[in-house]
Design an enzyme around this catalytic site. Structure first.
Site, PDB file in Angstrom:
ATOM      1  N   TRP A   1      50.597  55.997  19.621  1.00 25.40           N
ATOM      2  CA  TRP A   1      50.593  56.634  20.936  1.00 25.40           C
ATOM      3  C   TRP A   1      52.026  56.628  21.463  1.00 25.40           C
ATOM      4  CZ3 TRP A   1      52.545  53.711  24.875  1.00 25.40           C
ATOM      5  CH2 TRP A   1      52.487  52.316  24.761  1.00 25.40           C
TER       6      TRP A   1
ATOM      7  N   HIS B   1      50.300  42.646  17.342  1.00 22.27           N
ATOM      8  CA  HIS B   1      51.514  41.865  17.070  1.00 22.27           C
ATOM      9  C   HIS B   1      51.180  40.375  16.954  1.00 22.27           C
ATOM     10  CE1 HIS B   1      54.041  45.275  19.081  1.00 22.27           C
ATOM     11  NE2 HIS B   1      53.623  45.595  17.872  1.00 22.27           N
TER      12      HIS B   1
ATOM     13  N   GLU C   1      52.655  36.614  22.294  1.00 23.38           N
ATOM     14  CA  GLU C   1      52.004  37.923  22.159  1.00 23.38           C
ATOM     15  C   GLU C   1      50.560  37.838  22.663  1.00 23.38           C
ATOM     16  OE1 GLU C   1      53.346  40.712  21.515  1.00 23.38           O
ATOM     17  OE2 GLU C   1      54.958  40.522  20.074  1.00 23.38           O
TER      18      GLU C   1
ATOM     19  N   ASP D   1      48.281  46.782  21.500  1.00 20.60           N
ATOM     20  CA  ASP D   1      49.498  46.594  20.678  1.00 20.60           C
ATOM     21  C   ASP D   1      49.856  45.111  20.585  1.00 20.60           C
ATOM     22  OD1 ASP D   1      49.977  49.256  20.169  1.00 20.60           O
ATOM     23  OD2 ASP D   1      51.885  49.357  21.249  1.00 20.60           O
ATOM     24  N   GLU D   2      49.810  44.453  21.748  1.00 16.78           N
ATOM     25  CA  GLU D   2      50.201  43.025  21.777  1.00 16.78           C
ATOM     26  C   GLU D   2      49.262  42.205  20.879  1.00 16.78           C
ATOM     27  OE1 GLU D   2      52.926  42.862  23.118  1.00 16.78           O
ATOM     28  OE2 GLU D   2      53.044  43.751  25.120  1.00 16.78           O
TER      29      GLU D   2
ATOM     30  N   THR E   1      50.678  37.680  26.444  1.00 18.94           N
ATOM     31  CA  THR E   1      51.014  38.992  27.015  1.00 18.94           C
ATOM     32  C   THR E   1      49.811  39.935  26.933  1.00 18.94           C
ATOM     33  OG1 THR E   1      53.241  38.610  26.179  1.00 18.94           O
ATOM     34  CG2 THR E   1      52.776  40.801  26.996  1.00 18.94           C
TER      35      THR E   1
ATOM     36  N   GLU F   1      58.736  43.647  29.981  1.00 16.75           N
ATOM     37  CA  GLU F   1      58.807  44.517  28.794  1.00 16.75           C
ATOM     38  C   GLU F   1      60.181  45.160  28.671  1.00 16.75           C
ATOM     39  OE1 GLU F   1      56.553  44.883  26.492  1.00 16.75           O
ATOM     40  OE2 GLU F   1      54.673  44.202  27.368  1.00 16.75           O
TER      41      GLU F   1
ATOM     42  N   GLU G   1      57.396  47.938  20.626  1.00 15.42           N
ATOM     43  CA  GLU G   1      57.466  47.309  21.954  1.00 15.42           C
ATOM     44  C   GLU G   1      58.193  48.205  22.959  1.00 15.42           C
ATOM     45  OE1 GLU G   1      56.423  44.541  23.411  1.00 15.42           O
ATOM     46  OE2 GLU G   1      55.390  43.631  21.724  1.00 15.42           O
TER      47      GLU G   1
ATOM     48  N   HIS H   1      56.322  50.108  25.565  1.00 18.26           N
ATOM     49  CA  HIS H   1      55.581  49.445  26.649  1.00 18.26           C
ATOM     50  C   HIS H   1      56.310  49.552  27.991  1.00 18.26           C
ATOM     51  CE1 HIS H   1      53.616  46.719  23.350  1.00 18.26           C
ATOM     52  NE2 HIS H   1      53.324  48.000  23.222  1.00 18.26           N
TER      53      HIS H   1
HETATM   54 FE   LIG Z   1      54.659  41.878  22.719  1.00 15.33          FE
HETATM   55 FE   LIG Z   2      55.060  44.471  24.931  1.00  9.36          FE
END
Ligand SMILES: [Fe+2]
Ligand SMILES: [Fe+2]
Length: 411
Positions: free
Chosen positions: A111, A281, A245, A277-278, A248, A154, A192, A195
């Site tokens: 995305w 990760h 991560e 996403d976090e 977050t 971020e 990242e 974000h």
């Molecule tokens: Fe992150």
């Molecule tokens: Fe992030």
């Protein structure tokens, strides 16, 4: 209208019908919070980096109490022998290529911020913008403050990339190194980067922020740097990043729930997609750490215990807007009060990682390894007891504290 620390929960209760997030945050409120590092960094600290000023806040008292649960760190984490670490990571390279790099998504499948933003090239741009601004009017000030704090965190990505790059193994000597560790570092940073970009553009378009103050805070933060305590030790780095991560992801996910309660579904979608996403990760970093636990359980246990004794500090703890000397503390208090990230969450992340890495069951350890294992396994209960004790402690009733944030025009 100032953001009122003590009245926020009532506001949340009246602006939403009945929600589990709100009731949870009310419960958590009693615990107080400890997501801060043990020192508050003030404006004068930034001016004189050698001078750390200790904040005399309740938060600091709490930190002092938790400090009693731990041994004084005194010395730096015993660094595993560089040669053996190099050999371990070298032996993991083909495994990392097969198992970790596929956890990065190719750019064409990812995305991008524009997927969630009004398109300035389209005829409907102004209508979309009006709708965005109408939705964001319903977001309460303190939820907005947390969104801005998350976005600023971020946006300090250059500091985090620099930390990875300063670490043995994850470093990138040429800028185009082909080790899976360097490829991961660049790919992770590239993911990242979306974000802060997305949150920044969305919040800018909302028309509710003093953007110059927000931008000034970002500049201060990147210039101040980040102290996460990992030095150049890749064991510490994998532990820190696994923890961070996950923390977050929790923070963005809880913010998404609040945005949903306010009726801003687009904002909820944005926070949710960042949280996913976090999580991905977190999975990658904790998988690397899991492999390291298999190969060097003693070294990893000592590193894990070291990080927990030091406490996992949030990466944006040096934030400053040129006005508020305790900006991070104030932001963290709001985040805790509205249930976005609390002391309970900190303990929950620790419990998760202890289980994820099977810490209790690791055997055949050295005496150092056993001592670290014992410390780590007992820590969640100790933190829980401290939370209970604090919840039972009678509170002195004081007038509601009012804190204003320059990000939202000193409201
Ligand atoms: Fe992150
Ligand atoms: Fe992030």
């Amino acid at each position: 209208m100032a953001v009122r620390l003590a009245s926020h929960m009532n506001m949340m209760m009246s602006s939403t019908s009945s929600t589990s997030v709100v009731s949870q945050s009310r419960k958590r409120l009693a615990f107080g919070v400890d997501i801060l590092p043990p020192f508050s960094i003030t404006k004068s600290t930034l001016a004189s980096p050698n001078k750390l000023l200790v904040s005399s806040t309740l938060r600091f008292q709490y930190t002092m109490e938790t400090e009693n649960l731990t041994k004084s760190l005194g010395s730096p984490c015993p660094h595993p022998r560089k040669q053996s670490v190099d050999e371990i990571f070298k032996s993991m390279e083909s495994w990392a290529t097969d198992n970790i790099l596929p956890m990065l998504k190719p750019a064409k499948e990812c995305w991008q911020p524009q997927d969630f933003l009004p398109d300035p090239c389209s005829d409907g741009f102004h209508d979309q913008l009006r709708q965005l601004q109408a939705r964001s009017k319903e977001v309460p000030d303190d939820c907005l403050v947390v969104l801005v704090g998350n976005m600023i965190t971020e946006e300090a990505l250059p500091s985090y990339h620099a930390r990875l790059n300063a670490t043995d193994i994850f470093h990138d000597h040429t800028g185009v190194d082909t080790t899976p560790w360097a490829v991961w570092t660049r790919g992770w940073s590239a993911e990242e980067n979306r974000h802060g970009d997305l949150l920044n553009k969305y919040l800018y378009l909302s028309g509710r922020l003093d953007m110059k103050q927000v931008e000034t805070t970002i500049q201060y933060l990147i210039a101040a740097g980040v102290d996460i305590g990992t030095s150049n030790n890749p064991y510490l780095l994998t532990i820190y990043t696994s923890f961070q991560e996950r923390a977050t992801a929790i923070s963005h996910r809880n913010t998404a729930k609040l945005a949903m309660q306010c009726g801003d579904m687009k904002l909820a979608q944005i926070c949710g997609i960042i949280a996913s996403d976090e999580k991905r990760h977190e999975s990658a970093y904790s998988k690397i750490a899991e492999k390291l636990f298999e190969m060097d359980p003693n070294g990893m246990l000592v590193a894990f215990a070291y990080m927990m004794r030091r406490k996992i500090g949030m990466p944006a703890h040096l934030m400053y807007d040129g006005k508020d000397e305790n900006l991070f503390k104030h932001f963290s208090e709001v985040a805790s009060r509205i249930g976005v990230y609390t002391a309970g969450e900190y303990r929950g992340v620790l419990e998760h990682l202890v289980g994820r890495w099977n810490v209790e069951k690791l055997g055949g350890l050295s005496s150092e390894g056993r001592e670290a294992q014992d410390y780590i396994c007992k820590l969640p209960n100790k933190i829980a007891k401290l939370e209970e004790m604090r919840a039972r402690t009678p509170k002195i009733k004081t007038a509601p504290t009012t804190v204003s944030f320059s990000w939202i025009f000193d409201k």
